[in-house]
Design a protein around this motif. Structure first.
Motif, PDB file in Angstrom:
ATOM      1  N   TRP A 304       0.937  -1.046   0.100  1.00 54.79           N
ATOM      2  CA  TRP A 304       0.010  -0.010  -0.098  1.00 54.79           C
ATOM      3  C   TRP A 304       0.815   1.242   0.030  1.00 54.79           C
ATOM      4  CZ3 TRP A 304      -5.320  -0.677  -0.018  1.00 54.79           C
ATOM      5  CH2 TRP A 304      -5.796  -1.885   0.218  1.00 54.79           C
ATOM      6  N   ALA A 305       0.362   2.482  -0.542  1.00 56.76           N
ATOM      7  CA  ALA A 305       0.955   3.655  -0.667  1.00 56.76           C
ATOM      8  C   ALA A 305      -0.247   4.508  -0.141  1.00 56.76           C
ATOM      9  CB  ALA A 305       1.340   3.969  -1.913  1.00 56.76           C
ATOM     10  N   SER A 306       0.077   5.386   0.961  1.00 55.69           N
ATOM     11  CA  SER A 306      -0.908   6.100   1.632  1.00 55.69           C
ATOM     12  C   SER A 306      -0.221   7.549   1.895  1.00 55.69           C
ATOM     13  CB  SER A 306      -1.349   5.498   2.812  1.00 55.69           C
ATOM     14  OG  SER A 306      -2.426   6.251   3.396  1.00 55.69           O
ATOM     15  N   ILE A 307      -1.282   8.680   1.693  1.00 56.46           N
ATOM     16  CA  ILE A 307      -0.821  10.032   2.242  1.00 56.46           C
ATOM     17  C   ILE A 307      -2.307  10.424   2.758  1.00 56.46           C
ATOM     18  CG2 ILE A 307      -0.362  12.288   1.617  1.00 56.46           C
ATOM     19  CD1 ILE A 307       0.980  11.054  -0.931  1.00 56.46           C
ATOM     20  N   PRO A 308      -2.229  10.638   4.243  1.00 55.87           N
ATOM     21  CA  PRO A 308      -3.126  11.448   5.017  1.00 55.87           C
ATOM     22  C   PRO A 308      -3.534  12.672   4.869  1.00 55.87           C
ATOM     23  CG  PRO A 308      -1.717  10.519   6.557  1.00 55.87           C
ATOM     24  CD  PRO A 308      -0.918  10.175   5.222  1.00 55.87           C
ATOM     25  N   VAL A 309      -4.561  13.302   5.025  1.00 55.44           N
ATOM     26  CA  VAL A 309      -4.699  14.563   4.798  1.00 55.44           C
ATOM     27  C   VAL A 309      -5.656  14.863   6.014  1.00 55.44           C
ATOM     28  CG1 VAL A 309      -5.597  16.717   3.812  1.00 55.44           C
ATOM     29  CG2 VAL A 309      -4.562  14.821   2.368  1.00 55.44           C
ATOM     30  N   PHE A 310      -5.448  15.712   7.017  1.00 55.10           N
ATOM     31  CA  PHE A 310      -6.433  16.012   8.280  1.00 55.10           C
ATOM     32  C   PHE A 310      -7.501  16.550   7.725  1.00 55.10           C
ATOM     33  CE2 PHE A 310      -1.979  16.512  10.248  1.00 55.10           C
ATOM     34  CZ  PHE A 310      -2.156  15.245  11.262  1.00 55.10           C
ATOM     35  N   GLY A 311      -8.808  16.104   8.419  1.00 58.09           N
ATOM     36  CA  GLY A 311      -9.825  16.501   7.881  1.00 58.09           C
ATOM     37  C   GLY A 311     -10.393  18.024   8.869  1.00 58.09           C
ATOM     38  N   ARG A 312      -9.925  17.804   9.947  1.00 55.33           N
ATOM     39  CA  ARG A 312     -10.296  19.063  10.974  1.00 55.33           C
ATOM     40  C   ARG A 312      -9.241  20.354  10.579  1.00 55.33           C
ATOM     41  NH1 ARG A 312      -9.419  16.610  15.125  1.00 55.33           N
ATOM     42  NH2 ARG A 312     -11.732  16.139  15.714  1.00 55.33           N
ATOM     43  N   ASN A 313      -9.774  21.371  10.352  1.00 52.86           N
ATOM     44  CA  ASN A 313      -9.130  22.540   9.778  1.00 52.86           C
ATOM     45  C   ASN A 313      -8.861  22.172   8.279  1.00 52.86           C
ATOM     46  OD1 ASN A 313      -9.385  23.960  12.154  1.00 52.86           O
ATOM     47  ND2 ASN A 313      -7.753  23.281  12.822  1.00 52.86           N
ATOM     48  N   PHE A 314      -9.618  21.303   7.560  1.00 52.10           N
ATOM     49  CA  PHE A 314      -9.455  21.157   6.283  1.00 52.10           C
ATOM     50  C   PHE A 314      -8.669  22.072   5.421  1.00 52.10           C
ATOM     51  CE2 PHE A 314     -10.881  20.135   1.857  1.00 52.10           C
ATOM     52  CZ  PHE A 314     -10.235  19.126   1.589  1.00 52.10           C
ATOM     53  N   GLN A 315      -7.823  21.570   4.375  1.00 54.40           N
ATOM     54  CA  GLN A 315      -7.184  22.570   3.667  1.00 54.40           C
ATOM     55  C   GLN A 315      -7.126  22.089   2.274  1.00 54.40           C
ATOM     56  OE1 GLN A 315      -5.970  25.791   4.357  1.00 54.40           O
ATOM     57  NE2 GLN A 315      -6.477  25.473   6.451  1.00 54.40           N
ATOM     58  N   ALA A 316      -7.787  22.803   1.299  1.00 52.30           N
ATOM     59  CA  ALA A 316      -8.014  22.172   0.026  1.00 52.30           C
ATOM     60  C   ALA A 316      -6.796  22.013  -0.796  1.00 52.30           C
ATOM     61  CB  ALA A 316      -9.054  22.966  -0.707  1.00 52.30           C
ATOM     62  N   THR A 317      -5.869  22.764  -0.577  1.00 51.71           N
ATOM     63  CA  THR A 317      -4.566  22.757  -1.175  1.00 51.71           C
ATOM     64  C   THR A 317      -3.651  21.550  -0.660  1.00 51.71           C
ATOM     65  OG1 THR A 317      -3.477  24.415   0.438  1.00 51.71           O
ATOM     66  CG2 THR A 317      -4.280  25.144  -1.714  1.00 51.71           C
ATOM     67  N   HIS A 318      -3.706  21.157   0.677  1.00 48.79           N
ATOM     68  CA  HIS A 318      -3.247  20.003   0.945  1.00 48.79           C
ATOM     69  C   HIS A 318      -3.555  18.722   0.388  1.00 48.79           C
ATOM     70  CE1 HIS A 318      -2.277  22.027   5.091  1.00 48.79           C
ATOM     71  NE2 HIS A 318      -1.567  22.669   3.971  1.00 48.79           N
ATOM     72  N   LEU A 319      -5.090  18.664   0.105  1.00 51.57           N
ATOM     73  CA  LEU A 319      -5.534  17.646  -0.652  1.00 51.57           C
ATOM     74  C   LEU A 319      -5.142  17.317  -2.072  1.00 51.57           C
ATOM     75  CD1 LEU A 319      -7.464  15.038  -0.946  1.00 51.57           C
ATOM     76  CD2 LEU A 319      -9.365  16.448  -1.131  1.00 51.57           C
ATOM     77  N   MET A 320      -5.049  18.569  -2.845  1.00 54.82           N
ATOM     78  CA  MET A 320      -4.672  18.580  -3.860  1.00 54.82           C
ATOM     79  C   MET A 320      -3.238  18.196  -4.108  1.00 54.82           C
ATOM     80  SD  MET A 320      -4.107  22.109  -6.195  1.00 54.82           S
ATOM     81  CE  MET A 320      -2.628  22.780  -5.441  1.00 54.82           C
ATOM     82  N   LEU A 321      -2.231  18.601  -3.040  1.00 55.94           N
ATOM     83  CA  LEU A 321      -0.911  18.056  -3.439  1.00 55.94           C
ATOM     84  C   LEU A 321      -0.904  16.554  -3.132  1.00 55.94           C
ATOM     85  CD1 LEU A 321       2.248  18.782  -3.076  1.00 55.94           C
ATOM     86  CD2 LEU A 321       1.844  19.079  -0.940  1.00 55.94           C
ATOM     87  N   ALA A 322      -1.723  16.071  -2.135  1.00 55.98           N
ATOM     88  CA  ALA A 322      -1.591  14.617  -1.774  1.00 55.98           C
ATOM     89  C   ALA A 322      -2.151  13.800  -3.004  1.00 55.98           C
ATOM     90  CB  ALA A 322      -2.597  14.151  -0.707  1.00 55.98           C
ATOM     91  N   VAL A 323      -3.043  14.281  -3.649  1.00 58.40           N
ATOM     92  CA  VAL A 323      -3.667  13.620  -4.992  1.00 58.40           C
ATOM     93  C   VAL A 323      -2.589  13.687  -6.076  1.00 58.40           C
ATOM     94  CG1 VAL A 323      -5.439  13.744  -6.860  1.00 58.40           C
ATOM     95  CG2 VAL A 323      -6.060  14.050  -4.372  1.00 58.40           C
ATOM     96  N   GLN A 324      -1.848  14.629  -6.263  1.00 58.12           N
ATOM     97  CA  GLN A 324      -0.916  15.037  -7.377  1.00 58.12           C
ATOM     98  C   GLN A 324       0.323  14.050  -7.015  1.00 58.12           C
ATOM     99  OE1 GLN A 324      -0.190  19.167  -6.906  1.00 58.12           O
ATOM    100  NE2 GLN A 324      -1.518  19.682  -8.747  1.00 58.12           N
ATOM    101  N   VAL A 325       0.828  13.979  -5.871  1.00 61.16           N
ATOM    102  CA  VAL A 325       1.868  13.135  -5.481  1.00 61.16           C
ATOM    103  C   VAL A 325       1.560  11.674  -5.653  1.00 61.16           C
ATOM    104  CG1 VAL A 325       3.410  12.335  -3.635  1.00 61.16           C
ATOM    105  CG2 VAL A 325       3.033  14.946  -3.885  1.00 61.16           C
ATOM    106  N   MET A 326       0.185  11.380  -4.949  1.00 61.67           N
ATOM    107  CA  MET A 326      -0.170   9.823  -4.961  1.00 61.67           C
ATOM    108  C   MET A 326      -0.310   9.189  -6.602  1.00 61.67           C
ATOM    109  SD  MET A 326      -0.435   7.011  -3.422  1.00 61.67           S
ATOM    110  CE  MET A 326      -0.460   7.576  -1.757  1.00 61.67           C
TER     111      MET A 326
END
Length: 367
Positions: A304-326
């Protein structure tokens, strides 16, 4: 449906206190990633040299390590280059005077800057608190690698994709130039993704007429992913587990929203039906410790490869980076690890799994 995505075994969290790029370039055991990252920096330096030779008089180039992507907080590591009328280049690199406590360059880093060819702050006329370097456009082939090594080796950029650049003309207006490798232009085709994300999230929240609650995490995640894919949220591919599915070459990436605690997990079953051996565990541990973000591990005969992104105080740019990297990481790693350890890739129709007793349980990959 997808195979259940387990938590990583204890002790396999990613990250390291050392700059990821320097580790990747120095550690022989990570040669599979090393070649890819090194080539990206070479391409960046090559394109930078071409752009420096082509820039008109009065042009201003700014190269910045993205604080959001790199986790440097309020510290902004940047290099600027100005082109003079006689073909001269005047480069400035941020010094400790502009960096917050805790992010300043130590003596070794300052020595590295001088060794690369920079003059200490204040030595070059007009440099102020920045490191200074003067040259000409004819020396672009020498200056471009110097700037690249500064960003990579001293400022700690893990990959050129973590860099943002902007080019202005003599009047301060945006100047369109060819891409600098995988670095991101503030005025390129993907430059307004963050603005698009904010606008899309605002529209989605406004659409909740008659509801008192704010846009929930799942809705925000769907909005972010659909904006990145330039699609409608209703047209996203969602499996029976509620996970958003994104194909990345021969790999599949899933985006899963968890409620307790609020978390967005961007993950991929890189290989299934792989034989868990000590050599595989060692390899995954080495790669994980040298990844800028995320982790790799083996569970239930699946890598498995995994990148977690915190849901509390969610930052859209953090999810964007995680999807791009993954999406890039999964498609690269499934090919390389399959060649070394076998197993089956998600879209590797011709892959042959490791032979084992038919009575043994296998973790499958199902849509």
């Amino acid at each position: 449906m997808t195979a259940d995505h387990p938590s990583a075994p204890d002790g396999e969290a990613g990250g390291t206190s050392e700059p990821a790029e320097s580790i990747l370039l120095d550690e022989p055991s990570t040669t599979d990633l090393r070649a890819k990252v090194t080539e990206a920096w070479r391409e960046f330096a090559r394109m930078l040299a071409l752009r420096l030779r082509e820039l008109p008089a009065g042009a201003h180039l700014e190269l910045t390590l993205d604080p959001t992507a790199s986790g440097t907080g309020d510290a902004v590591y940047s290099i600027s280059v100005d082109v003079t009328g006689d073909g001269g280049l005047s480069a400035r690199a941020v010094g400790n005077a502009a960096l917050p406590q805790g992010y300043r360059l130590d003596r070794a880093a300052v020595a590295d800057m001088v060794a690369l060819g920079w003059s200490p702050p204040g030595v070059v006329a007009g440099s102020g608190g920045s490191f200074g370097l003067d040259g000409t456009t004819a020396e672009a082939a020498r200056i471009a690698p110097l700037l690249s090594r500064t960003l990579r080796d001293v400022y700690g950029a893990p990959h050129p994709a973590f860099l943002v650049y902007v080019v202005n003309d003599a009047e301060g207006e945006p100047l369109t130039v060819e891409p600098l490798g995988t670095a991101r232009s503030e005025f390129g085709p993907d430059s307004d993704v963050e603005g698009d994300l904010e606008e899309a999230l605002a529209e989605a929240a406004a659409a909740q007429t008659g509801r008192d609650d704010v846009l929930d995490l799942a809705d925000r995640v769907r909005t972010v992913v659909s904006t990145m894919l330039k699609s409608d949220a209703e047209r996203l591919q969602i499996d029976s587990d509620g996970d958003i599915t994104i194909r990345a070459g021969s790999a599949m990436v899933f985006v899963r929203v968890r409620d307790n605690p609020p978390l967005v997990d961007v993950f991929s079953p890189v290989l299934t039906e792989v034989e868990p051996t000590e050599r595989l565990y060692v390899k995954l541990s080495e790669l994980t410790n040298r990844m800028p973000i995320g982790r790799l591990y083996c569970a239930d005969d699946t890598v498995w490869a995994s990148i977690p992104v915190f849901g509390r105080n969610f930052q859209a740019t953090h999810l964007m980076l995680a999807v791009q990297v993954m999406t890039g990481l999964a498609d690269e790693l499934d090919d390389r690890l399959h060649g070394e350890f076998g197993g089956k890739r998600f879209f590797g129709e011709g892959d042959k799994p490791v032979r084992r007793d038919e009575s043994e349980h296998r973790t499958g990959m199902y849509l």
